[in-house]
Design a protein around this motif. Sequence first.
Motif, PDB file in Angstrom:
ATOM      1  N   UNK A 107      86.335 -16.506 -32.760  1.00 17.36           N
ATOM      2  CA  UNK A 107      87.457 -17.289 -33.385  1.00 17.36           C
ATOM      3  C   UNK A 107      88.371 -17.690 -32.474  1.00 17.36           C
ATOM      4  N   UNK A 108      88.923 -18.731 -32.555  1.00 15.72           N
ATOM      5  CA  UNK A 108      89.864 -19.416 -31.377  1.00 15.72           C
ATOM      6  C   UNK A 108      91.047 -19.970 -32.048  1.00 15.72           C
ATOM      7  N   UNK A 109      92.259 -20.241 -31.130  1.00 17.80           N
ATOM      8  CA  UNK A 109      93.426 -20.417 -31.581  1.00 17.80           C
ATOM      9  C   UNK A 109      93.426 -21.815 -31.950  1.00 17.80           C
ATOM     10  N   UNK A 110      92.485 -22.647 -32.857  1.00 22.42           N
ATOM     11  CA  UNK A 110      92.407 -23.706 -32.837  1.00 22.42           C
ATOM     12  C   UNK A 110      91.185 -24.260 -31.992  1.00 22.42           C
ATOM     13  N   UNK A 111      90.317 -25.444 -32.339  1.00 20.40           N
ATOM     14  CA  UNK A 111      89.163 -25.560 -31.692  1.00 20.40           C
ATOM     15  C   UNK A 111      89.420 -26.163 -30.183  1.00 20.40           C
ATOM     16  N   UNK A 112      90.427 -26.850 -30.159  1.00 21.60           N
ATOM     17  CA  UNK A 112      91.006 -27.124 -28.533  1.00 21.60           C
ATOM     18  C   UNK A 112      91.287 -26.356 -27.750  1.00 21.60           C
ATOM     19  N   UNK A 113      91.835 -25.197 -28.185  1.00 22.13           N
ATOM     20  CA  UNK A 113      92.036 -23.891 -27.298  1.00 22.13           C
ATOM     21  C   UNK A 113      90.761 -23.256 -27.103  1.00 22.13           C
ATOM     22  N   UNK A 114      89.880 -23.169 -27.772  1.00 17.10           N
ATOM     23  CA  UNK A 114      89.003 -22.749 -27.736  1.00 17.10           C
ATOM     24  C   UNK A 114      87.891 -23.473 -26.609  1.00 17.10           C
ATOM     25  N   UNK A 115      87.899 -24.781 -26.827  1.00 19.26           N
ATOM     26  CA  UNK A 115      87.003 -25.532 -25.733  1.00 19.26           C
ATOM     27  C   UNK A 115      87.674 -25.397 -24.547  1.00 19.26           C
ATOM     28  N   UNK A 116      89.108 -25.353 -24.656  1.00 21.15           N
ATOM     29  CA  UNK A 116      89.652 -25.430 -22.988  1.00 21.15           C
ATOM     30  C   UNK A 116      89.265 -24.320 -22.443  1.00 21.15           C
ATOM     31  N   UNK A 117      89.365 -23.170 -23.093  1.00 18.44           N
ATOM     32  CA  UNK A 117      89.019 -21.871 -22.574  1.00 18.44           C
ATOM     33  C   UNK A 117      87.442 -21.589 -22.241  1.00 18.44           C
ATOM     34  N   UNK A 118      86.619 -22.460 -22.962  1.00 16.81           N
ATOM     35  CA  UNK A 118      85.317 -22.136 -22.612  1.00 16.81           C
ATOM     36  C   UNK A 118      85.060 -22.889 -21.542  1.00 16.81           C
ATOM     37  N   UNK A 119      85.539 -24.091 -21.292  1.00 16.45           N
ATOM     38  CA  UNK A 119      85.471 -24.869 -19.961  1.00 16.45           C
ATOM     39  C   UNK A 119      86.007 -24.120 -18.602  1.00 16.45           C
ATOM     40  N   UNK A 120      87.134 -23.206 -18.992  1.00 14.08           N
ATOM     41  CA  UNK A 120      87.636 -22.490 -17.961  1.00 14.08           C
ATOM     42  C   UNK A 120      86.431 -21.157 -17.762  1.00 14.08           C
ATOM     43  N   UNK A 121      85.922 -20.703 -18.685  1.00 19.79           N
ATOM     44  CA  UNK A 121      84.891 -19.930 -18.579  1.00 19.79           C
ATOM     45  C   UNK A 121      83.679 -20.214 -17.593  1.00 19.79           C
ATOM     46  N   UNK A 145      93.500 -22.390 -36.186  1.00 21.86           N
ATOM     47  CA  UNK A 145      92.259 -21.451 -36.256  1.00 21.86           C
ATOM     48  C   UNK A 145      91.053 -22.198 -36.308  1.00 21.86           C
ATOM     49  N   UNK A 146      90.219 -22.023 -35.567  1.00 21.89           N
ATOM     50  CA  UNK A 146      88.799 -22.659 -35.488  1.00 21.89           C
ATOM     51  C   UNK A 146      87.887 -21.709 -34.935  1.00 21.89           C
ATOM     52  N   UNK A 147      86.535 -22.041 -34.531  1.00 17.14           N
ATOM     53  CA  UNK A 147      85.467 -21.185 -34.243  1.00 17.14           C
ATOM     54  C   UNK A 147      84.462 -21.664 -33.309  1.00 17.14           C
ATOM     55  N   UNK A 148      83.851 -20.792 -32.310  1.00 13.48           N
ATOM     56  CA  UNK A 148      82.942 -21.143 -31.252  1.00 13.48           C
ATOM     57  C   UNK A 148      81.591 -20.359 -31.964  1.00 13.48           C
ATOM     58  N   UNK A 149      80.569 -21.225 -31.882  1.00 15.33           N
ATOM     59  CA  UNK A 149      79.341 -20.445 -32.433  1.00 15.33           C
ATOM     60  C   UNK A 149      78.272 -21.076 -31.620  1.00 15.33           C
ATOM     61  N   UNK A 150      77.371 -20.227 -31.148  1.00 19.97           N
ATOM     62  CA  UNK A 150      76.143 -20.573 -30.572  1.00 19.97           C
ATOM     63  C   UNK A 150      75.736 -19.462 -29.506  1.00 19.97           C
ATOM     64  N   UNK A 151      75.415 -20.162 -28.232  1.00 21.62           N
ATOM     65  CA  UNK A 151      74.968 -19.201 -27.356  1.00 21.62           C
ATOM     66  C   UNK A 151      75.807 -17.828 -26.963  1.00 21.62           C
TER      67      UNK A 151
END
Length: 421
Positions: A119-133, A269-275
């Motif tokens: 779960x992410x604080x919106x997909x925008x936050x999740x995507x930004x932190x995924x790029x940081x990761x 609220x949003x979500x990341x799924x996959x790998x």
Amino acid sequence: MPVVVTCQSGSCYNRRMSEFKIQPAQRILRLPPYLFGRINALRHRKRQQGIDIIDLGMGNPSDPTPQPIVDKLCEAVQDPRNQRYSLDTRGLFNLRRDVARHYHEKYGVELDPEHEVCACIGSKEGLSHMLLAMLGPGDTAVVGDPAFPVHVYGVALAGANVITVPLGNDAAFLERIRYVLDHLFPRPKVLILNYPHNPTAMTVEPLFFENVVALAREFGVCVIHDFAYGETCFDGYKAPSFLAADEAKEIGVEFITMSKPYNMAGWRIGFCAGSRTMIDALATIKGYYDYGIFQPVQIASIIAMRECQDYVVKQAEVYQKRRDVILAGCDRLGWRAERNRGSMFVWARVCEEHLAGQSSIDFAMRMLEEAEVALAPGRAFGENGEGYVRIALVENEQRLKQAMRQIYRVLDKSIVTDTQK
């Protein structure tokens, strides 16, 4: 490990204050000027003056959140146990399990809720932190142009580089990506995709993602797919999930959001799924940055997925009718706009006569000033967006008709009569 130095003398404090200057980090200095800034400032100023601005610039849903979701939030927030820190930054297990169930029922995708959903604080936050990761100095991401700004600037904030290629949804687009992957060294690490696309509303068929997976595996590149508008589809079109492609979970992730289908934009609220590897990396970053999402929001989101699918369908129908209103207005203006099958935007090419040599940013400023309608300039999404405007379907049909009439009056120097309405 970072080096920590402790000052042992008062000399550290002897500088005169006049010599002190705050310097932001280079990651901030690398960012270009925010191209929406001028428009946002003018819109705010006009509204302070009491002027009724019809705001079609931001994809900010104006319709209410379905009542069962609101009711569940109100119930959950009364429980003191839900007022504490969330126990897992990945999200409540029951919520992640419902995300996995949703993917299975809608897309035929099997997900392990323990390891393949976050779960992410919106997909925008999740995507930004995924790029940081996933990215750092020396790394490169490939992004289509035009693009939603975070797809480009999230990479820059991670200290990495961006290579843009002209956007598409076909074999020619993948060949442009192939050329970059084959000729750039070090080879790009991440490919960022987004269908239905923001801002262009471009869509794809399932075979496209099969070809993406084959390309990614050939060159060893990870894929991040922004699927924010996956459930906002028109005319019988069903947007395919990237994760439904064979072996997609092995090389990438997909982001979805509650914002658009359930009108929960402000709930974040949003979500990341996959790998699993990429999910673990995201969860590690989030563990350092936040304590998870407010639990009543997560609990209400479970109710959204279980009980509110009819609302999602009806909301898409609402956007489809609004799309048709805007397309009719564009046709009358002589603007070229495709009959898009998804997203909550219309991407329109402004005719040269109306641009009159102006950039899309200056044109949008003029529409805000003279027509009292806010539009998003295409150039704000990349060089290939020049000459276009993005029109958000966030007002009711009557307001949208009014907005197009006001634009028409300014551009054609004529008043629309009742018979023309």
